[in-house]
Design a protein around this motif. Structure first.
Motif, PDB file in Angstrom:
ATOM      1  N   LEU A 163       0.569  -1.016  -0.619  1.00 26.89           N
ATOM      2  CA  LEU A 163       0.166   0.133   0.230  1.00 26.89           C
ATOM      3  C   LEU A 163       1.021   1.266  -0.525  1.00 26.89           C
ATOM      4  O   LEU A 163       0.274   2.080  -1.116  1.00 26.89           O
ATOM      5  CB  LEU A 163      -1.228  -0.007   1.045  1.00 26.89           C
ATOM      6  N   ILE A 164       2.247   1.302   0.820  1.00 27.56           N
ATOM      7  CA  ILE A 164       2.892   2.531   0.873  1.00 27.56           C
ATOM      8  C   ILE A 164       3.807   2.848  -0.362  1.00 27.56           C
ATOM      9  O   ILE A 164       3.474   3.643  -0.790  1.00 27.56           O
ATOM     10  CB  ILE A 164       3.664   2.431   2.026  1.00 27.56           C
ATOM     11  N   GLN A 165       4.198   2.202  -1.193  1.00 31.22           N
ATOM     12  CA  GLN A 165       4.588   2.359  -2.162  1.00 31.22           C
ATOM     13  C   GLN A 165       3.271   2.209  -3.772  1.00 31.22           C
ATOM     14  O   GLN A 165       3.439   3.150  -4.212  1.00 31.22           O
ATOM     15  CB  GLN A 165       5.020  -0.096  -2.685  1.00 31.22           C
ATOM     16  N   GLU A 166       2.430   1.966  -3.380  1.00 34.29           N
ATOM     17  CA  GLU A 166       1.707   2.477  -4.663  1.00 34.29           C
ATOM     18  C   GLU A 166       0.842   3.448  -4.209  1.00 34.29           C
ATOM     19  O   GLU A 166       0.962   4.970  -5.277  1.00 34.29           O
ATOM     20  CB  GLU A 166      -0.074   1.375  -4.096  1.00 34.29           C
ATOM     21  N   LEU A 167       0.762   3.794  -3.227  1.00 34.39           N
ATOM     22  CA  LEU A 167       0.532   5.746  -2.717  1.00 34.39           C
ATOM     23  C   LEU A 167       1.768   6.300  -2.838  1.00 34.39           C
ATOM     24  O   LEU A 167       1.415   7.540  -3.447  1.00 34.39           O
ATOM     25  CB  LEU A 167      -0.220   5.650  -1.209  1.00 34.39           C
ATOM     26  N   VAL A 168       2.550   6.436  -2.464  1.00 34.57           N
ATOM     27  CA  VAL A 168       3.968   7.200  -2.511  1.00 34.57           C
ATOM     28  C   VAL A 168       4.210   6.965  -4.171  1.00 34.57           C
ATOM     29  O   VAL A 168       5.016   8.854  -4.791  1.00 34.57           O
ATOM     30  CB  VAL A 168       4.573   6.539  -1.508  1.00 34.57           C
ATOM     31  N   MET A 169       4.757   5.764  -4.865  1.00 36.40           N
ATOM     32  CA  MET A 169       5.503   5.797  -5.969  1.00 36.40           C
ATOM     33  C   MET A 169       4.584   6.799  -7.584  1.00 36.40           C
ATOM     34  O   MET A 169       4.837   6.138  -8.088  1.00 36.40           O
ATOM     35  CB  MET A 169       5.429   4.371  -6.387  1.00 36.40           C
ATOM     36  N   ALA A 170       3.091   7.161  -6.759  1.00 32.71           N
ATOM     37  CA  ALA A 170       2.738   7.296  -7.561  1.00 32.71           C
ATOM     38  C   ALA A 170       3.378   8.749  -8.670  1.00 32.71           C
ATOM     39  O   ALA A 170       2.297   8.849  -9.724  1.00 32.71           O
ATOM     40  CB  ALA A 170       1.062   7.478  -7.479  1.00 32.71           C
ATOM     41  N   THR A 171       3.765   9.314  -8.170  1.00 32.26           N
ATOM     42  CA  THR A 171       4.323  10.659  -8.036  1.00 32.26           C
ATOM     43  C   THR A 171       5.593  10.484  -8.444  1.00 32.26           C
ATOM     44  O   THR A 171       6.471   9.765  -8.158  1.00 32.26           O
ATOM     45  CB  THR A 171       3.868  11.472  -7.575  1.00 32.26           C
ATOM     46  N   SER A 172       6.576  11.591  -8.914  1.00 35.50           N
ATOM     47  CA  SER A 172       8.080  11.870  -9.275  1.00 35.50           C
ATOM     48  C   SER A 172       8.901  11.481  -8.191  1.00 35.50           C
ATOM     49  O   SER A 172       8.344  11.960  -7.322  1.00 35.50           O
ATOM     50  CB  SER A 172       8.602  12.603 -10.059  1.00 35.50           C
ATOM     51  N   LEU A 173      10.156  10.949  -8.359  1.00 34.29           N
ATOM     52  CA  LEU A 173      10.909  10.602  -6.928  1.00 34.29           C
ATOM     53  C   LEU A 173      11.081  12.163  -6.921  1.00 34.29           C
ATOM     54  O   LEU A 173      11.005  13.198  -7.810  1.00 34.29           O
ATOM     55  CB  LEU A 173      12.121   9.726  -7.907  1.00 34.29           C
ATOM     56  N   PRO A 174      11.981  12.431  -5.088  1.00 34.98           N
ATOM     57  CA  PRO A 174      12.082  13.569  -5.095  1.00 34.98           C
ATOM     58  C   PRO A 174      13.853  13.778  -5.434  1.00 34.98           C
ATOM     59  O   PRO A 174      14.051  13.178  -5.912  1.00 34.98           O
ATOM     60  CB  PRO A 174      12.444  13.091  -3.404  1.00 34.98           C
ATOM     61  N   GLU A 175      13.542  15.476  -5.073  1.00 34.23           N
ATOM     62  CA  GLU A 175      15.351  15.567  -5.248  1.00 34.23           C
ATOM     63  C   GLU A 175      15.975  14.752  -4.912  1.00 34.23           C
ATOM     64  O   GLU A 175      16.510  15.179  -3.112  1.00 34.23           O
ATOM     65  CB  GLU A 175      15.436  16.835  -5.470  1.00 34.23           C
TER      66      GLU A 175
END
Length: 262
Positions: A163-175
């Motif tokens: 669940l955490i991966q699905e929620l967080v990886m939906a947007t671009s990676l941080p700088e």
């Protein structure tokens, strides 16, 4: 000069500002925000260098600068709810804000001093140094490994990680800059002595099985912030709002209702 931060909101009522932790983004709060939005106005802000604010990279990347950027973005009095590194930032906001800008303060799985000290339990320097080294290479791989730590201790760890991966990886990676500077904050910031100066309703929420914030600090912070309240969720991870969702919601909304009634 750093650009202003983007913010999104859902729901109506008393404003709540949710601040995420290192390596993630506000997407991790989506299930929580949906539930809270039934009774509150929930405001989601990606930290500088993350998510929708990936191109906002203030220099210096310090706790006061981050706090000021967020206070400039939120234009109404609100309760600030910070998870992990976000808890440090929320504390700085409560310490530096003008009277009545902060209606309440909630820390989730956070510490006033994340780094280990001779007189303090915290994250060992070698772990923080390993993350510094890893983000110089494959950021995506490093963050996926870090996400697993968030769920350690959960009774349903595999489901929580997914669940955490699905929620967080939906947007671009941080700088990489934001990640590196964020690690520096976790390593160096120590707000222990300032906790006594927090003069708003203050709730601290912990996971008993947290792999990053030792439960041994809870009693110490009770002394450092005697006016605060603390709650510990059994069989909860570093992300109790995911591992213990219903219990977490019930506890938080009860407390929010109590401070609103005062």
């Amino acid at each position: 000069m750093a650009q202003s931060l983007q913010i999104s909101s859902i729901g109506e009522g008393q404003p709540l500002v949710l601040l995420h932790g290192w390596g993630l983004n506000s997407g991790v709060f989506k299930p929580l925000a949906r539930q809270l939005s039934k009774d509150f106005k929930v405001m989601l802000i990606d930290l500088p260098g993350y998510g929708n604010n990936v191109n906002c990279l203030p220099e210096p990347y310090t706790l006061p600068v981050l706090a000021d950027l967020i206070l400039q973005t939120v234009t109404e009095p609100a309760v600030y709810i910070g998870w992990s590194l976000g808890g440090l930032i929320a504390n700085q906001i409560a310490l530096s804000a003008k009277t009545n800008e902060v209606l309440g303060l909630v820390n989730i799985a956070s510490s006033p001093c994340f780094g280990q000290r001779d007189d303090w339990y915290g994250i060992k320097p070698e772990l923080l140094n390993s993350f510094h080294r890893q983000i110089s290479g494959d950021i995506g791989k490093t963050l996926k490994g870090f996400l697993k730590i968030q769920a350690m201790g959960s009774a349903h760890i595999k489901e929580d990680i997914k669940l955490i991966q699905e929620l967080v990886m939906a947007t671009s990676l941080p700088e990489r800059y934001a990640l590196d500077q964020g690690l520096n904050l976790l390593e160096t910031v120590d707000l222990r002595k300032q906790l006594v100066d927090i003069n708003v309703p203050y709730l601290r929420m912990y996971g008993k099985m947290d792999g990053l914030v030792p439960k041994k600090i809870i009693e110490e912070v009770n002394i450092l912030a005697p006016e605060s309240e603390s709650v510990v969720f059994d069989k909860a991870s570093h992300a109790p709002f995911i591992s213990n969702f219903q219990e977490f919601i019930a506890t938080l909304t009860l407390w929010l209702g109590q401070i609103r009634a005062k």
